[in-house]
Design an enzyme around this catalytic site. Structure first.
Site, PDB file in Angstrom:
ATOM      1  N   SER A  92       0.894  -1.255   0.010  1.00 32.15           N
ATOM      2  CA  SER A  92      -0.020  -0.116   0.092  1.00 32.15           C
ATOM      3  C   SER A  92       0.749   1.333  -0.076  1.00 32.15           C
ATOM      4  O   SER A  92       1.965   1.301   0.504  1.00 32.15           O
ATOM      5  CB  SER A  92      -0.854  -0.060   1.206  1.00 32.15           C
ATOM      6  OG  SER A  92      -1.555   1.309   1.593  1.00 32.15           O
ATOM      7  N   TYR A 128      -1.541  -0.448  10.756  1.00 35.29           N
ATOM      8  CA  TYR A 128      -1.818  -1.065   9.278  1.00 35.29           C
ATOM      9  C   TYR A 128      -0.358  -0.504   8.470  1.00 35.29           C
ATOM     10  O   TYR A 128       0.161  -1.401   7.707  1.00 35.29           O
ATOM     11  CB  TYR A 128      -2.820  -0.221   8.626  1.00 35.29           C
ATOM     12  CG  TYR A 128      -3.031  -0.697   7.354  1.00 35.29           C
ATOM     13  CD1 TYR A 128      -3.541  -1.762   6.777  1.00 35.29           C
ATOM     14  CD2 TYR A 128      -2.775   0.459   6.317  1.00 35.29           C
ATOM     15  CE1 TYR A 128      -3.602  -2.086   5.534  1.00 35.29           C
ATOM     16  CE2 TYR A 128      -2.973   0.207   5.146  1.00 35.29           C
ATOM     17  CZ  TYR A 128      -3.365  -0.930   4.456  1.00 35.29           C
ATOM     18  OH  TYR A 128      -3.599  -1.109   3.016  1.00 35.29           O
TER      19      TYR A 128
END
Length: 263
Positions: free
Chosen positions: A141, A154
């Protein structure tokens, strides 16, 4: 460019929806034999049936397994002993203040987002190296580089994926096996739709409109100024898995719409 993956066996983890589903569809359309994975057997079978109908003649099978545990990974590799292409897409995300994120949640994110790919790569890469051809892709990501303050747990897990992928690429040096990371930015996935569903209903706006507002408010450095589609992310992954991408390895390839402000 004509990408032909006929005869190659591919596994895309967490591929019943979102980016994983788009990747599985793209690989199957390119001729690969694709294994669909998800946690629930009924959902996995529904997706397999749907893709077989949509992609006439595509070779697909499904394996249900929860990859957040070592036992779940063991179930998957027992059902699918060998693949040529491994796309480590399984992952979870969610907003949570740092001071309210306990050890259990950190461990959950690490096991799901990092260790699932570590365990699968440890198993499947050995066969790839023996055959001198293979593709391993980690779906990371832009949060791996642009760690968000509202979900540090995350971001850290996504940064870890980059390290694993880079190390594995070096491990495969001189072989026909490549290992890369793909970094999506804000994407119009099923997860995003679920997150903003109530706001879209309440305000009478489309997901695309909500997405554009989100990008401008929270990812203002975006150059495309919108959410990417899952197909746009999948296109990069399919290329990285192709024969044509044989000189691309150890890379962190961004499909982030220019969010990460670097040259």
């Amino acid at each position: 460019m004509q990408i032909d993956l006929s005869g190659k066996n591919a596994l895309v983890t967490a591929s019943t929806a979102g980016i994983g589903h788009a990747i599985a569809m793209g690989l199957a359309a390119a001729g690969a034999n694709v294994v669909i994975n998800g946690r629930h057997p009924d959902t996995v079978q529904q997706v397999v049936d749907k893709l077989r109908h949509h992609l006439h003649g595509a070779s697909l099978e499904g394996v249900a397994a929860d990859l957040s545990t070592a036992d779940g990974v063991a179930e998957l590799v027992e059902a699918v002993p060998s693949v040529d292409i491994l796309v480590n897409n399984a992952g979870i995300f969610g907003l949570k203040p740092f001071f309210e994120t306990g050890d259990a949640e950190w461990e959950q994110y690490f096991q799901t987002n990092v260790m699932s790919g570590v365990r699968l790569s440890r198993h499947y890469m050995q066969g790839m190296l023996h055959r001198n051809w293979g593709r391993v892709v980690f779906i990371s990501s832009e949060s791996a580089l642009n760690v968000p303050a509202d979900m540090i747990h995350y971001g850290v897990s996504k940064t870890a994926q980059l390290s694993v992928a880079r190390g594995l690429a070096k491990l495969a040096a001189g072989s026909g096996v490549t290992v890369n990371s793909v970094l999506p930015g804000p994407t119009l996935s099923d997860g995003f739709k679920a997150m903003v569903h109530e706001a879209a209903e309440r305000e009478g706006k489309s997901y695309e409109q909500i997405g554009m507002e989100f990008v401008k408010a929270h990812r203002s450095s975006s150059i495309i100024q919108r959410l990417a589609t899952t197909e746009e992310v999948a296109n990069m992954v399919v290329y990285v898995c192709s024969m044509q991408a044989s000189a691309t390895t150890g890379a962190a390839l961004r499909v982030d719409g220019g969010v990460v402000d670097t040259i």
